[in-house]
Design an enzyme around this catalytic site. Sequence first.
Site, short mmCIF file in Angstrom:
data_model
loop_
_atom_site.label_atom_id
_atom_site.label_comp_id
_atom_site.label_asym_id
_atom_site.label_seq_id
_atom_site.Cartn_x
_atom_site.Cartn_y
_atom_site.Cartn_z
N HIS A 24 0.82 -1.21 0.00
CA HIS A 24 0.00 0.00 0.00
C HIS A 24 0.86 1.26 0.00
O HIS A 24 1.58 1.52 0.96
CB HIS A 24 -0.89 -0.02 1.24
CG HIS A 24 -1.78 1.15 1.40
ND1 HIS A 24 -1.67 2.04 2.44
CD2 HIS A 24 -2.83 1.58 0.64
CE1 HIS A 24 -2.60 2.96 2.33
NE2 HIS A 24 -3.32 2.71 1.25
N HIS A 66 -1.42 10.55 -2.12
CA HIS A 66 -2.73 10.11 -1.66
C HIS A 66 -3.70 11.28 -1.57
O HIS A 66 -4.87 11.14 -1.89
CB HIS A 66 -2.63 9.43 -0.29
CG HIS A 66 -3.93 8.90 0.19
ND1 HIS A 66 -4.68 9.53 1.17
CD2 HIS A 66 -4.64 7.81 -0.18
CE1 HIS A 66 -5.78 8.85 1.38
NE2 HIS A 66 -5.80 7.80 0.58
#
Length: 345
Positions: A24, A66
Site C-alpha cells: 500500500h 494520496h
Amino acid sequence: MAPSRGLPVDPAPPPTRAARVVAHRGASGYLPEHTLAAYELGIRLGADAFEIDVVPTADGHLIARHENELSGSTDVAQRRRFADRRTTTVIDGVTHTGWFAEDFTLAEVRELRARQPLPGLRGTEHDGRYDVPALPEILSLRARLAEEMDREVGLALEVKSPVHFAAIGHAVEERLIADLEAAGGSGPDSPVEIMSFDLAHLRDLRRRGIKNRMVFLVEEDSERVVPGEDGATYGELTTPAGLARVRDLAEAVGPGRHALFTGMPGARLGAPRRLFADARAAGLRLDCWTFRAENAFLPADFRLGDDPATLGDLAGLVTAYVEHGLDTVITDHSDRVFTATLAVE
C-alpha cells in the site's frame, strides 16, 4: 516520536498463497509513502503488486500522492518560495487549507521532498531523501522490477477524486490513458489495474476504450453516496443486487476493513459480514484496505501492549480475513503478512 526502525530483511515469500499481497503506497510502514524507493522495497519484500494514488499537476501530469494537499506528505510548507500558494478549497464536500498539487507544475513538484505523514507512529529518518514521482516513472519502475526479478509485478492504480478534478478543469482521463498506452500498460492482460471509489469514473474509462482490470473501492461508511450513481450508497452497491451491477464493470470489489467485520474502529474485530460470501457469489475478487501493523490501527484483540506505535499482531488479523475468503491484502507492512496468506494444502 516513534522510534526509528531498521528496514526489514527480504523474506522468502511462500510459493503458493491463499491471497495476494499488495504494498500500500509501497512499503509505507518503513519509508515515506508514494516514493520510488517505497514501491521498490514493497516488491523486494515479496509483495505481488504495489498500490499508487494519482492526482494532477497544474500542467496536466499525474503524480503519486494520496491527497492533492501536499503539506502532509512533503516539505512544501517549509519552501519559502511557495508560501503564497497556500489556499483553501473544497474537495468532495470537505474544506481543506494547504498547498495543492493542481497549483504546481511538475517541475515545481520535483523540487519537493517526501516526508513521513505519520511522524507520531513511524520513524522520520528517511524524510527529505526522495522526490515525488510521476506516473511514467512509476510504470517504468514496475516494468524494470518485473524483468529484474523474473516474475509478475502488479500495479494497483487509484485515481483520486475524479469528479473534483474534472470540475476545476483538471480532468485526468486523457493523461491517464496516454501514460498507460505509452508504457504498454493498457489492455485486459495488463499488470496495471485501475481502482476508484467512483463507479461512474470506471464506466467512463470503459467507454474510452480502457480494458484493464478494474476494482470498485468501497467506503467503510455504508450510508455514503456513491458519486454518479443516482443516490445509491456504498451499502446498496454491496448487496447482491448492487454487486451484480458492479460485476458488469469491474473484476473486483475493494472495501475498507471495517466493511467486512462488525467491530467498530478501536474495538474488537467482531463477526464477519455477508460481503465475504456475497462478493464470491457475484464472481468478484475481494480486495481489502488497509492493513497496518501499529497498535493504533489494529482491533483491540490484536494489539500488543498499550503503545500506539508498537507493532501488534498484524499476521493474526490478516489470517482472520483470509480464512473468511479475502483474496487481496492491501498493507503498509507486506513482510509481516506472508504467513497469514499461505495457501492451505
